[in-house]
Write a protein that holds these residues in place. Sequence first.
Motif, PDB file in Angstrom:
ATOM      1  N   ILE A  82      -4.545  20.939  -8.381  1.00 21.57           N
ATOM      2  CA  ILE A  82      -4.495  20.340  -6.948  1.00 21.57           C
ATOM      3  C   ILE A  82      -6.151  19.863  -6.242  1.00 21.57           C
ATOM      4  CG2 ILE A  82      -6.265  21.744  -5.252  1.00 21.57           C
ATOM      5  CD1 ILE A  82      -4.741  23.829  -6.372  1.00 21.57           C
ATOM      6  N   ASP A  83      -6.491  19.032  -7.716  1.00 22.24           N
ATOM      7  CA  ASP A  83      -7.250  18.520  -7.496  1.00 22.24           C
ATOM      8  C   ASP A  83      -6.682  16.778  -7.641  1.00 22.24           C
ATOM      9  OD1 ASP A  83      -9.619  19.859  -7.426  1.00 22.24           O
ATOM     10  OD2 ASP A  83      -9.476  20.094  -9.756  1.00 22.24           O
ATOM     11  N   SER A  84      -6.158  16.471  -8.042  1.00 24.87           N
ATOM     12  CA  SER A  84      -5.172  15.322  -7.958  1.00 24.87           C
ATOM     13  C   SER A  84      -4.310  15.238  -7.149  1.00 24.87           C
ATOM     14  CB  SER A  84      -4.373  15.271  -9.528  1.00 24.87           C
ATOM     15  OG  SER A  84      -4.786  15.147 -10.503  1.00 24.87           O
ATOM     16  N   THR A  85      -3.998  16.383  -6.608  1.00 20.81           N
ATOM     17  CA  THR A  85      -2.425  15.996  -5.286  1.00 20.81           C
ATOM     18  C   THR A  85      -4.572  15.882  -3.931  1.00 20.81           C
ATOM     19  OG1 THR A  85      -0.966  17.301  -6.040  1.00 20.81           O
ATOM     20  CG2 THR A  85      -1.320  16.947  -3.603  1.00 20.81           C
ATOM     21  N   GLN A  86      -5.233  16.651  -4.398  1.00 20.69           N
ATOM     22  CA  GLN A  86      -6.448  16.260  -2.937  1.00 20.69           C
ATOM     23  C   GLN A  86      -6.764  14.466  -3.390  1.00 20.69           C
ATOM     24  OE1 GLN A  86      -6.624  18.162  -0.392  1.00 20.69           O
ATOM     25  NE2 GLN A  86      -8.449  16.656   0.357  1.00 20.69           N
ATOM     26  N   TYR A  87      -7.252  14.035  -4.196  1.00 18.19           N
ATOM     27  CA  TYR A  87      -7.483  12.877  -4.925  1.00 18.19           C
ATOM     28  C   TYR A  87      -6.912  11.641  -4.044  1.00 18.19           C
ATOM     29  CZ  TYR A  87      -9.139   8.075  -7.026  1.00 18.19           C
ATOM     30  OH  TYR A  87      -9.400   7.614  -7.153  1.00 18.19           O
ATOM     31  N   ALA A  88      -5.048  11.727  -3.916  1.00 15.87           N
ATOM     32  CA  ALA A  88      -3.868  10.619  -3.875  1.00 15.87           C
ATOM     33  C   ALA A  88      -3.907  10.818  -1.962  1.00 15.87           C
ATOM     34  CB  ALA A  88      -2.736  11.357  -5.133  1.00 15.87           C
ATOM     35  N   LEU A  89      -3.960  12.383  -1.755  1.00 16.38           N
ATOM     36  CA  LEU A  89      -3.859  12.632  -0.352  1.00 16.38           C
ATOM     37  C   LEU A  89      -5.186  11.580   0.530  1.00 16.38           C
ATOM     38  CD1 LEU A  89      -2.621  13.795   2.476  1.00 16.38           C
ATOM     39  CD2 LEU A  89      -4.132  15.939   1.357  1.00 16.38           C
ATOM     40  N   GLU A  90      -6.065  11.639   0.062  1.00 16.34           N
ATOM     41  CA  GLU A  90      -7.262  11.656   0.710  1.00 16.34           C
ATOM     42  C   GLU A  90      -7.316   9.953   1.056  1.00 16.34           C
ATOM     43  OE1 GLU A  90     -11.153  12.660  -1.840  1.00 16.34           O
ATOM     44  OE2 GLU A  90     -10.558  14.298  -0.724  1.00 16.34           O
ATOM     45  N   TRP A  91      -6.356   9.462   0.417  1.00 18.03           N
ATOM     46  CA  TRP A  91      -6.883   8.093  -0.995  1.00 18.03           C
ATOM     47  C   TRP A  91      -4.997   7.674   0.288  1.00 18.03           C
ATOM     48  CZ3 TRP A  91      -9.321   4.356  -2.051  1.00 18.03           C
ATOM     49  CH2 TRP A  91     -10.481   4.238  -2.699  1.00 18.03           C
ATOM     50  N   ILE A  92      -4.376   7.953   1.016  1.00 21.00           N
ATOM     51  CA  ILE A  92      -3.627   7.819   1.698  1.00 21.00           C
ATOM     52  C   ILE A  92      -4.238   8.667   2.842  1.00 21.00           C
ATOM     53  CG2 ILE A  92      -1.217   8.427   2.120  1.00 21.00           C
ATOM     54  CD1 ILE A  92      -0.277   9.823  -0.133  1.00 21.00           C
ATOM     55  N   LYS A 100      -6.535   7.309   3.645  1.00 22.55           N
ATOM     56  CA  LYS A 100      -7.861   6.051   3.980  1.00 22.55           C
ATOM     57  C   LYS A 100      -6.574   4.849   4.394  1.00 22.55           C
ATOM     58  CE  LYS A 100     -11.587   7.880   1.514  1.00 22.55           C
ATOM     59  NZ  LYS A 100     -11.945   7.249   0.279  1.00 22.55           N
ATOM     60  N   GLY A 101      -5.744   4.671   3.291  1.00 17.31           N
ATOM     61  CA  GLY A 101      -4.581   3.677   3.752  1.00 17.31           C
ATOM     62  C   GLY A 101      -3.718   3.765   3.108  1.00 17.31           C
ATOM     63  N   TYR A 102      -4.355   3.722   1.788  1.00 12.06           N
ATOM     64  CA  TYR A 102      -4.191   3.193   0.537  1.00 12.06           C
ATOM     65  C   TYR A 102      -2.773   3.568  -0.093  1.00 12.06           C
ATOM     66  CZ  TYR A 102      -8.827   0.992   0.437  1.00 12.06           C
ATOM     67  OH  TYR A 102      -9.874   0.382   0.991  1.00 12.06           O
ATOM     68  N   GLU A 103      -2.331   2.763  -0.718  1.00 15.69           N
ATOM     69  CA  GLU A 103      -0.874   3.605  -1.850  1.00 15.69           C
ATOM     70  C   GLU A 103      -1.420   3.744  -2.775  1.00 15.69           C
ATOM     71  OE1 GLU A 103       3.228   1.938  -2.343  1.00 15.69           O
ATOM     72  OE2 GLU A 103       2.538   1.681  -0.333  1.00 15.69           O
ATOM     73  N   PRO A 104      -0.467   5.347  -3.377  1.00 19.00           N
ATOM     74  CA  PRO A 104      -1.751   5.318  -4.856  1.00 19.00           C
ATOM     75  C   PRO A 104      -0.305   4.938  -5.279  1.00 19.00           C
ATOM     76  CG  PRO A 104      -0.523   7.356  -4.019  1.00 19.00           C
ATOM     77  CD  PRO A 104      -1.163   6.397  -2.564  1.00 19.00           C
ATOM     78  N   ARG A 105      -1.039   4.203  -6.638  1.00 16.99           N
ATOM     79  CA  ARG A 105      -0.008   3.446  -7.297  1.00 16.99           C
ATOM     80  C   ARG A 105       0.588   3.624  -8.246  1.00 16.99           C
ATOM     81  NH1 ARG A 105      -0.454  -3.282  -5.064  1.00 16.99           N
ATOM     82  NH2 ARG A 105       0.758  -2.236  -3.071  1.00 16.99           N
ATOM     83  N   PRO A 106       1.266   4.307  -9.571  1.00 18.22           N
ATOM     84  CA  PRO A 106       1.121   4.202 -10.901  1.00 18.22           C
ATOM     85  C   PRO A 106       0.270   3.903 -11.694  1.00 18.22           C
ATOM     86  CG  PRO A 106       3.293   3.502 -10.651  1.00 18.22           C
ATOM     87  CD  PRO A 106       2.440   3.492  -9.657  1.00 18.22           C
ATOM     88  N   MET A 164       4.203   5.767   3.684  1.00 15.28           N
ATOM     89  CA  MET A 164       2.797   6.654   3.201  1.00 15.28           C
ATOM     90  C   MET A 164       2.329   8.114   4.234  1.00 15.28           C
ATOM     91  SD  MET A 164       3.243   5.988   0.071  1.00 15.28           S
ATOM     92  CE  MET A 164       2.015   7.247  -0.646  1.00 15.28           C
ATOM     93  N   LYS A 165       2.308   7.195   5.240  1.00 14.60           N
ATOM     94  CA  LYS A 165       2.127   8.727   5.851  1.00 14.60           C
ATOM     95  C   LYS A 165       2.767   9.393   6.269  1.00 14.60           C
ATOM     96  CE  LYS A 165      -2.527   6.142   7.551  1.00 14.60           C
ATOM     97  NZ  LYS A 165      -3.708   6.275   7.073  1.00 14.60           N
ATOM     98  N   ASP A 166       4.131   9.668   6.194  1.00 16.31           N
ATOM     99  CA  ASP A 166       4.859  10.126   6.908  1.00 16.31           C
ATOM    100  C   ASP A 166       5.183  11.392   5.589  1.00 16.31           C
ATOM    101  OD1 ASP A 166       5.630   8.769   4.845  1.00 16.31           O
ATOM    102  OD2 ASP A 166       7.784   9.059   5.584  1.00 16.31           O
ATOM    103  N   LEU A 167       3.867  11.080   4.045  1.00 16.23           N
ATOM    104  CA  LEU A 167       3.950  12.066   3.266  1.00 16.23           C
ATOM    105  C   LEU A 167       2.613  13.318   3.713  1.00 16.23           C
ATOM    106  CD1 LEU A 167       4.605   9.629  -0.190  1.00 16.23           C
ATOM    107  CD2 LEU A 167       6.258  11.603   1.732  1.00 16.23           C
ATOM    108  N   ILE A 168       1.870  12.543   4.445  1.00 13.43           N
ATOM    109  CA  ILE A 168       0.426  13.569   4.725  1.00 13.43           C
ATOM    110  C   ILE A 168       0.210  14.853   4.954  1.00 13.43           C
ATOM    111  CG2 ILE A 168      -1.477  13.586   5.479  1.00 13.43           C
ATOM    112  CD1 ILE A 168      -1.941  10.532   5.712  1.00 13.43           C
ATOM    113  N   PRO A 169       1.594  15.090   5.911  1.00 12.43           N
ATOM    114  CA  PRO A 169       2.071  16.270   6.297  1.00 12.43           C
ATOM    115  C   PRO A 169       2.534  17.322   4.546  1.00 12.43           C
ATOM    116  CG  PRO A 169       2.667  15.428   7.832  1.00 12.43           C
ATOM    117  CD  PRO A 169       2.975  13.956   6.711  1.00 12.43           C
TER     118      PRO A 169
END
Length: 91
Positions: free
Chosen positions: A57-67, A69-75, A1-6
């Motif tokens: 943008i808000d949803s993506t920013q939220y997911a990015l913050e969790w990623i 922090k080390g968490y993986e967003p799940r459906p 998941m960390k490779d998705l941050i950039p």
Amino acid sequence: MKDLIPEYQADLKEARKYVAKLQKIIDLKYPPLKNGQKRKRNGIPEEAIKSKVNSIIDSTQYALEWIEKGYEPRPKTSNRTPIYGTARNQD
């Protein structure tokens, strides 16, 4: 998941540029109102697009913050049974 941050960060930057471009279009098409004037409710279709992009943008920013922090967003999953198909009388 960390490779998705950039990739997420680049997408956020692109989306923010798009919103800024939309705002410029809105400002050019619809000049500011004078005192006492009111704009029609359905007069600016670009505002609806801008609102939806801001939501993304808000949803993506939220997911990015969790990623970050080390968490993986799940459906989201639900344990509820679907409304359709289960409550019908089967004669």
